[in-house]
Design a protein around this motif. Structure first.
Motif, PDB file in Angstrom:
ATOM      1  N   SER A  45     -22.010 -10.024  -2.826  1.00  0.00           N
ATOM      2  CA  SER A  45     -22.992  -9.910  -3.894  1.00  0.00           C
ATOM      3  C   SER A  45     -22.305  -9.829  -5.256  1.00  0.00           C
ATOM      4  CB  SER A  45     -23.838  -8.651  -3.687  1.00  0.00           C
ATOM      5  OG  SER A  45     -24.654  -8.405  -4.809  1.00  0.00           O
ATOM      6  N   THR A  46     -22.881 -10.498  -6.249  1.00  0.00           N
ATOM      7  CA  THR A  46     -22.370 -10.358  -7.614  1.00  0.00           C
ATOM      8  C   THR A  46     -23.301  -9.507  -8.465  1.00  0.00           C
ATOM      9  OG1 THR A  46     -23.461 -12.416  -8.284  1.00  0.00           O
ATOM     10  CG2 THR A  46     -21.156 -12.566  -7.578  1.00  0.00           C
ATOM     11  N   ILE A  47     -24.529  -9.316  -8.002  1.00  0.00           N
ATOM     12  CA  ILE A  47     -25.501  -8.529  -8.779  1.00  0.00           C
ATOM     13  C   ILE A  47     -25.171  -7.047  -8.723  1.00  0.00           C
ATOM     14  CG2 ILE A  47     -27.949  -7.943  -9.015  1.00  0.00           C
ATOM     15  CD1 ILE A  47     -28.514 -10.714  -7.722  1.00  0.00           C
ATOM     16  N   ALA A  48     -24.897  -6.526  -7.528  1.00  0.00           N
ATOM     17  CA  ALA A  48     -24.603  -5.095  -7.383  1.00  0.00           C
ATOM     18  C   ALA A  48     -23.351  -4.681  -8.167  1.00  0.00           C
ATOM     19  CB  ALA A  48     -24.478  -4.724  -5.905  1.00  0.00           C
ATOM     20  N   PRO A  49     -22.229  -5.412  -8.078  1.00  0.00           N
ATOM     21  CA  PRO A  49     -21.072  -5.010  -8.878  1.00  0.00           C
ATOM     22  C   PRO A  49     -21.318  -5.095 -10.383  1.00  0.00           C
ATOM     23  CG  PRO A  49     -20.383  -6.547  -7.185  1.00  0.00           C
ATOM     24  CD  PRO A  49     -21.876  -6.491  -7.150  1.00  0.00           C
ATOM     25  N   GLU A  50     -22.151  -6.044 -10.794  1.00  0.00           N
ATOM     26  CA  GLU A  50     -22.466  -6.154 -12.217  1.00  0.00           C
ATOM     27  C   GLU A  50     -23.200  -4.908 -12.707  1.00  0.00           C
ATOM     28  OE1 GLU A  50     -25.032  -8.981 -15.283  1.00  0.00           O
ATOM     29  OE2 GLU A  50     -24.532  -9.735 -13.284  1.00  0.00           O
ATOM     30  N   TYR A  51     -24.192  -4.470 -11.952  1.00  0.00           N
ATOM     31  CA  TYR A  51     -24.914  -3.249 -12.325  1.00  0.00           C
ATOM     32  C   TYR A  51     -24.016  -2.021 -12.211  1.00  0.00           C
ATOM     33  CZ  TYR A  51     -29.562  -5.160 -13.089  1.00  0.00           C
ATOM     34  OH  TYR A  51     -30.649  -5.822 -13.608  1.00  0.00           O
ATOM     35  N   LEU A  52     -23.168  -1.978 -11.201  1.00  0.00           N
ATOM     36  CA  LEU A  52     -22.239  -0.846 -11.079  1.00  0.00           C
ATOM     37  C   LEU A  52     -21.299  -0.800 -12.281  1.00  0.00           C
ATOM     38  CD1 LEU A  52     -21.444  -0.950  -7.274  1.00  0.00           C
ATOM     39  CD2 LEU A  52     -22.542   0.928  -8.499  1.00  0.00           C
ATOM     40  N   TYR A  53     -20.839  -1.962 -12.723  1.00  0.00           N
ATOM     41  CA  TYR A  53     -20.003  -2.020 -13.926  1.00  0.00           C
ATOM     42  C   TYR A  53     -20.744  -1.433 -15.125  1.00  0.00           C
ATOM     43  CZ  TYR A  53     -17.902  -3.918 -18.132  1.00  0.00           C
ATOM     44  OH  TYR A  53     -17.373  -4.036 -19.393  1.00  0.00           O
ATOM     45  N   LYS A  54     -22.012  -1.823 -15.272  1.00  0.00           N
ATOM     46  CA  LYS A  54     -22.804  -1.309 -16.392  1.00  0.00           C
ATOM     47  C   LYS A  54     -22.994   0.208 -16.299  1.00  0.00           C
ATOM     48  CE  LYS A  54     -25.463  -5.571 -17.034  1.00  0.00           C
ATOM     49  NZ  LYS A  54     -26.805  -6.170 -16.930  1.00  0.00           N
ATOM     50  N   ILE A  55     -23.268   0.698 -15.099  1.00  0.00           N
ATOM     51  CA  ILE A  55     -23.464   2.140 -14.900  1.00  0.00           C
ATOM     52  C   ILE A  55     -22.188   2.890 -15.231  1.00  0.00           C
ATOM     53  CG2 ILE A  55     -23.814   3.926 -13.143  1.00  0.00           C
ATOM     54  CD1 ILE A  55     -25.755   1.922 -11.766  1.00  0.00           C
ATOM     55  N   TYR A  56     -21.066   2.421 -14.691  1.00  0.00           N
ATOM     56  CA  TYR A  56     -19.797   3.106 -14.931  1.00  0.00           C
ATOM     57  C   TYR A  56     -19.402   3.037 -16.408  1.00  0.00           C
ATOM     58  CZ  TYR A  56     -19.323   3.228  -9.845  1.00  0.00           C
ATOM     59  OH  TYR A  56     -19.522   3.456  -8.510  1.00  0.00           O
ATOM     60  N   SER A  57     -19.676   1.921 -17.056  1.00  0.00           N
ATOM     61  CA  SER A  57     -19.370   1.798 -18.485  1.00  0.00           C
ATOM     62  C   SER A  57     -20.220   2.755 -19.311  1.00  0.00           C
ATOM     63  CB  SER A  57     -19.607   0.364 -18.964  1.00  0.00           C
ATOM     64  OG  SER A  57     -18.714  -0.508 -18.339  1.00  0.00           O
ATOM     65  N   LEU A  58     -21.498   2.852 -18.970  1.00  0.00           N
ATOM     66  CA  LEU A  58     -22.383   3.760 -19.702  1.00  0.00           C
ATOM     67  C   LEU A  58     -21.967   5.221 -19.534  1.00  0.00           C
ATOM     68  CD1 LEU A  58     -25.846   2.149 -18.896  1.00  0.00           C
ATOM     69  CD2 LEU A  58     -24.795   2.346 -21.153  1.00  0.00           C
ATOM     70  N   ASN A  59     -21.378   5.535 -18.396  1.00  0.00           N
ATOM     71  CA  ASN A  59     -20.970   6.915 -18.118  1.00  0.00           C
ATOM     72  C   ASN A  59     -19.516   7.187 -18.456  1.00  0.00           C
ATOM     73  OD1 ASN A  59     -23.439   8.024 -17.122  1.00  0.00           O
ATOM     74  ND2 ASN A  59     -23.186   6.746 -15.315  1.00  0.00           N
ATOM     75  N   GLY A  60     -18.834   6.223 -19.071  1.00  0.00           N
ATOM     76  CA  GLY A  60     -17.456   6.427 -19.502  1.00  0.00           C
ATOM     77  C   GLY A  60     -16.437   6.400 -18.373  1.00  0.00           C
ATOM     78  N   MET A  61     -16.786   5.835 -17.253  1.00  0.00           N
ATOM     79  CA  MET A  61     -15.874   5.765 -16.099  1.00  0.00           C
ATOM     80  C   MET A  61     -15.158   4.412 -16.135  1.00  0.00           C
ATOM     81  SD  MET A  61     -18.604   7.378 -13.419  1.00  0.00           S
ATOM     82  CE  MET A  61     -17.535   7.454 -12.003  1.00  0.00           C
ATOM     83  N   LYS A  62     -14.177   4.291 -17.034  1.00  0.00           N
ATOM     84  CA  LYS A  62     -13.543   3.003 -17.296  1.00  0.00           C
ATOM     85  C   LYS A  62     -12.777   2.449 -16.100  1.00  0.00           C
ATOM     86  CE  LYS A  62     -13.285   3.696 -22.213  1.00  0.00           C
ATOM     87  NZ  LYS A  62     -12.478   3.747 -23.404  1.00  0.00           N
ATOM     88  N   SER A  63     -12.090   3.296 -15.351  1.00  0.00           N
ATOM     89  CA  SER A  63     -11.309   2.782 -14.218  1.00  0.00           C
ATOM     90  C   SER A  63     -12.229   2.258 -13.119  1.00  0.00           C
ATOM     91  CB  SER A  63     -10.368   3.856 -13.666  1.00  0.00           C
ATOM     92  OG  SER A  63     -11.103   4.945 -13.154  1.00  0.00           O
ATOM     93  N   GLU A  64     -13.349   2.953 -12.868  1.00  0.00           N
ATOM     94  CA  GLU A  64     -14.312   2.473 -11.878  1.00  0.00           C
ATOM     95  C   GLU A  64     -14.969   1.172 -12.349  1.00  0.00           C
ATOM     96  OE1 GLU A  64     -15.209   3.466  -8.766  1.00  0.00           O
ATOM     97  OE2 GLU A  64     -13.536   4.847  -8.880  1.00  0.00           O
ATOM     98  N   ALA A  65     -15.268   1.109 -13.643  1.00  0.00           N
ATOM     99  CA  ALA A  65     -15.871  -0.106 -14.197  1.00  0.00           C
ATOM    100  C   ALA A  65     -14.919  -1.288 -14.047  1.00  0.00           C
ATOM    101  CB  ALA A  65     -16.231   0.107 -15.665  1.00  0.00           C
ATOM    102  N   ALA A  66     -13.641  -1.059 -14.297  1.00  0.00           N
ATOM    103  CA  ALA A  66     -12.650  -2.134 -14.174  1.00  0.00           C
ATOM    104  C   ALA A  66     -12.531  -2.613 -12.732  1.00  0.00           C
ATOM    105  CB  ALA A  66     -11.299  -1.663 -14.688  1.00  0.00           C
ATOM    106  N   LYS A  67     -12.642  -1.699 -11.768  1.00  0.00           N
ATOM    107  CA  LYS A  67     -12.594  -2.093 -10.353  1.00  0.00           C
ATOM    108  C   LYS A  67     -13.771  -3.002 -10.013  1.00  0.00           C
ATOM    109  CE  LYS A  67     -10.570   2.149  -8.552  1.00  0.00           C
ATOM    110  NZ  LYS A  67     -10.846   3.337  -7.727  1.00  0.00           N
ATOM    111  N   ARG A  68     -14.948  -2.653 -10.503  1.00  0.00           N
ATOM    112  CA  ARG A  68     -16.145  -3.423 -10.173  1.00  0.00           C
ATOM    113  C   ARG A  68     -16.155  -4.785 -10.838  1.00  0.00           C
ATOM    114  NH1 ARG A  68     -17.431  -1.592  -5.527  1.00  0.00           N
ATOM    115  NH2 ARG A  68     -17.348   0.654  -5.589  1.00  0.00           N
ATOM    116  N   ILE A  69     -15.703  -4.834 -12.081  1.00  0.00           N
ATOM    117  CA  ILE A  69     -15.750  -6.132 -12.767  1.00  0.00           C
ATOM    118  C   ILE A  69     -14.715  -7.082 -12.198  1.00  0.00           C
ATOM    119  CG2 ILE A  69     -14.180  -5.768 -14.706  1.00  0.00           C
ATOM    120  CD1 ILE A  69     -16.688  -7.010 -16.337  1.00  0.00           C
ATOM    121  N   GLY A  70     -13.679  -6.540 -11.571  1.00  0.00           N
ATOM    122  CA  GLY A  70     -12.688  -7.387 -10.922  1.00  0.00           C
ATOM    123  C   GLY A  70     -13.265  -8.169  -9.751  1.00  0.00           C
ATOM    124  N   LEU A  71     -14.392  -7.722  -9.194  1.00  0.00           N
ATOM    125  CA  LEU A  71     -15.048  -8.411  -8.082  1.00  0.00           C
ATOM    126  C   LEU A  71     -15.920  -9.571  -8.546  1.00  0.00           C
ATOM    127  CD1 LEU A  71     -16.255  -5.266  -6.083  1.00  0.00           C
ATOM    128  CD2 LEU A  71     -14.241  -6.671  -5.602  1.00  0.00           C
TER     129      LEU A  71
END
Length: 157
Positions: free
Chosen positions: A89-115
């Motif tokens: 899926s590309t939709i779920a990681p995209e939303y996870l990236y947005k959630i992590y970015s909004l919450n300041g979780m940069k390392s988690e956001a970077a992991k998700r956008i790498g997918l």
């Protein structure tokens, strides 16, 4: 006696749930999603989860609904379940990236956008951290007027 029956009715009636089926949950969740009835969609997904009804599109729709309601933790849970159901899926990681970015979780956001594919990364305006901004290399002879810096060479004055 009536009080006992009334109390039993309240307790049993309050805990009794209508049994949901997979087609019913799929149909209702899709309808709620199309009409942007986010609260009903999240309630339906919670109830379906209690009845062990769980599938990719339900989790994805419920995740989007929770995201739209700004319930980040619940949205994250649904999107992670959707990823478990469909790792491509590309939709779920995209939303996870947005959630992590909004919450300041940069390392988690970077992991998700790498997918995600490069096209989606560009659309999200993601810029990778660069190890080097620039690198300068110079070659040639070096001249020194200090005899101590020459070490094992002959130094002519």
């Amino acid at each position: 006696m009536r009080a006992v029956i009334l109390i039993l009715f309240i307790f049993l009636g309050g805990t009794a749930r209508a049994q949901l089926s997979y087609p019913e949950v799929d149909s209702l969740s899709y309808r709620y999603y199309l009409h942007k009835d986010w609260k009903s969609l999240v309630r339906l997904a919670d109830e379906a989860g209690k009845q062990k009804i769980n599938f990719y599109y339900l989790n994805l729709r419920a995740g989007i609904a929770a995201y739209e309601l700004a319930r980040w933790t619940r949205a994250e849970k649904y999107f992670l379940e959707a990823l478990n159901d469909n790792e491509g899926s590309t939709i779920a990681p995209e939303y996870l990236y947005k959630i992590y970015s909004l919450n300041g979780m940069k390392s988690e956001a970077a992991k998700r956008i790498g997918l995600l594919p490069d096209t989606i990364q560009e659309r999200l305006d993601f810029k990778r951290n660069k190890m080097f901004e620039s690198l300068f290399v110079e070659s040639g002879q070096r001249f020194s007027y200090n005899p101590d810096s020459v070490r094992n060479s002959y130094y002519y004055q």
